[in-house]
Design a protein around this motif. Sequence first.
Motif, mmCIF file in Angstrom:
data_model
loop_
_atom_site.group_PDB
_atom_site.id
_atom_site.type_symbol
_atom_site.label_atom_id
_atom_site.label_comp_id
_atom_site.label_asym_id
_atom_site.label_seq_id
_atom_site.Cartn_x
_atom_site.Cartn_y
_atom_site.Cartn_z
ATOM 1 N N LYS A 218 0.506 13.890 -1.885
ATOM 2 C CA LYS A 218 0.956 12.757 -2.695
ATOM 3 C C LYS A 218 1.873 11.838 -1.897
ATOM 4 O O LYS A 218 2.131 10.700 -2.309
ATOM 5 N N HIS A 219 2.361 12.323 -0.759
ATOM 6 C CA HIS A 219 3.188 11.503 0.142
ATOM 7 C C HIS A 219 2.406 11.118 1.398
ATOM 8 O O HIS A 219 3.002 10.883 2.454
ATOM 9 N N ALA A 220 1.096 11.055 1.284
ATOM 10 C CA ALA A 220 0.246 10.811 2.458
ATOM 11 C C ALA A 220 0.624 9.539 3.201
ATOM 12 O O ALA A 220 0.496 9.462 4.426
ATOM 13 N N ASP A 221 1.104 8.537 2.469
ATOM 14 C CA ASP A 221 1.466 7.259 3.100
ATOM 15 C C ASP A 221 2.641 7.403 4.058
ATOM 16 O O ASP A 221 2.853 6.539 4.913
ATOM 17 N N LYS A 222 3.381 8.507 3.959
ATOM 18 C CA LYS A 222 4.558 8.697 4.810
ATOM 19 C C LYS A 222 4.231 9.367 6.146
ATOM 20 O O LYS A 222 5.038 9.317 7.074
ATOM 21 N N PHE A 223 3.052 10.024 6.242
ATOM 22 C CA PHE A 223 2.763 10.710 7.502
ATOM 23 C C PHE A 223 1.373 10.450 8.061
ATOM 24 O O PHE A 223 1.200 10.445 9.280
ATOM 25 N N LEU A 224 0.354 10.214 7.233
ATOM 26 C CA LEU A 224 -0.978 9.980 7.786
ATOM 27 C C LEU A 224 -1.035 8.741 8.685
ATOM 28 O O LEU A 224 -1.696 8.782 9.730
ATOM 29 N N PRO A 225 -0.353 7.625 8.334
ATOM 30 C CA PRO A 225 -0.397 6.455 9.224
ATOM 31 C C PRO A 225 0.253 6.695 10.589
ATOM 32 O O PRO A 225 0.039 5.908 11.525
ATOM 33 N N LEU A 226 1.023 7.781 10.722
ATOM 34 C CA LEU A 226 1.692 8.079 11.987
ATOM 35 C C LEU A 226 0.782 8.833 12.956
ATOM 36 O O LEU A 226 1.144 9.011 14.121
ATOM 37 N N LEU A 227 -0.386 9.268 12.479
ATOM 38 C CA LEU A 227 -1.299 10.044 13.315
ATOM 39 C C LEU A 227 -2.279 9.135 14.037
ATOM 40 O O LEU A 227 -2.757 8.140 13.488
ATOM 41 N N ASP A 228 -2.572 9.467 15.283
ATOM 42 C CA ASP A 228 -3.509 8.706 16.116
ATOM 43 C C ASP A 228 -4.715 9.596 16.404
ATOM 44 O O ASP A 228 -4.679 10.440 17.301
#
Length: 253
Positions: A218-228
């Motif tokens: 539910k907090h995906a917006d806080k960590f998924l965008p940080l992955l390359d």
Amino acid sequence: MASTTTRAVGVDIGGTGIKGALVDISTGELLSDRVKVATPEGAKPDDVLAAVKTVLERLEVTDADVPLGVAFPAIVKRGRTLSAANVSDRWIDFEAEQFFEEGLGREIHFANDADVAGVAEVRFGAARDVDGLVILTTLGTGIGSAMIHNGVLIPNSELGHLDRAGHKRDAEAWAAYSAMEREELTWDKWAGRLQWYYSHLEFLFSPDLFIVGGGVSKHADKFLPLLDLKTPIVPATHRNNAGIIGAAALSIG
């Protein structure tokens, strides 16, 4: 003859909580409020069974006519648990399905927790109609995994227990959401650990899609965008309810 029922109960047993709900298995929607109780300390079989009984009583679905599926954090083959992740070692090489059926006085379908979450996403969520290899990971007390190839589940993958070369702790001990909480990591610091994990999975399996489940999704917006990553990675459609929904769906095949 195929079942004509459209309702089933799903119970998802985790390392910290046991949750359940009544599910419409034609749509994957919850038909009741979700009931959750704490996983008993030590998570021994008798205590877990008592907690599952409490969940069913609160849901008012103790009637054996309603199909029941149970998800559990272990390798499960033909109803027997062959491992014990974040639960008592008494579950190792244990006739778990038979134990629950005798204790509950009803037939059940018993399966690995991440696998049933994968089934929920294949039938009703982010993996539906996706060609190729999908890897779902649940980030919680540990890391569960489900591998799905062209809509078909490959059971008991246990990708949370990949070794880290030169380190004592395996992948889930280092990168699960519980590690973030335990070590009070920032989202950036935790994402660095997830970067290693998902990059390693990419190298090993060349998947077509990653799906991230568990409560932290539910907090995906806080960590998924940080992955390359080269592979698309998305949160599970059903998030922390995927285990409930998948267990209910599997209860009728």
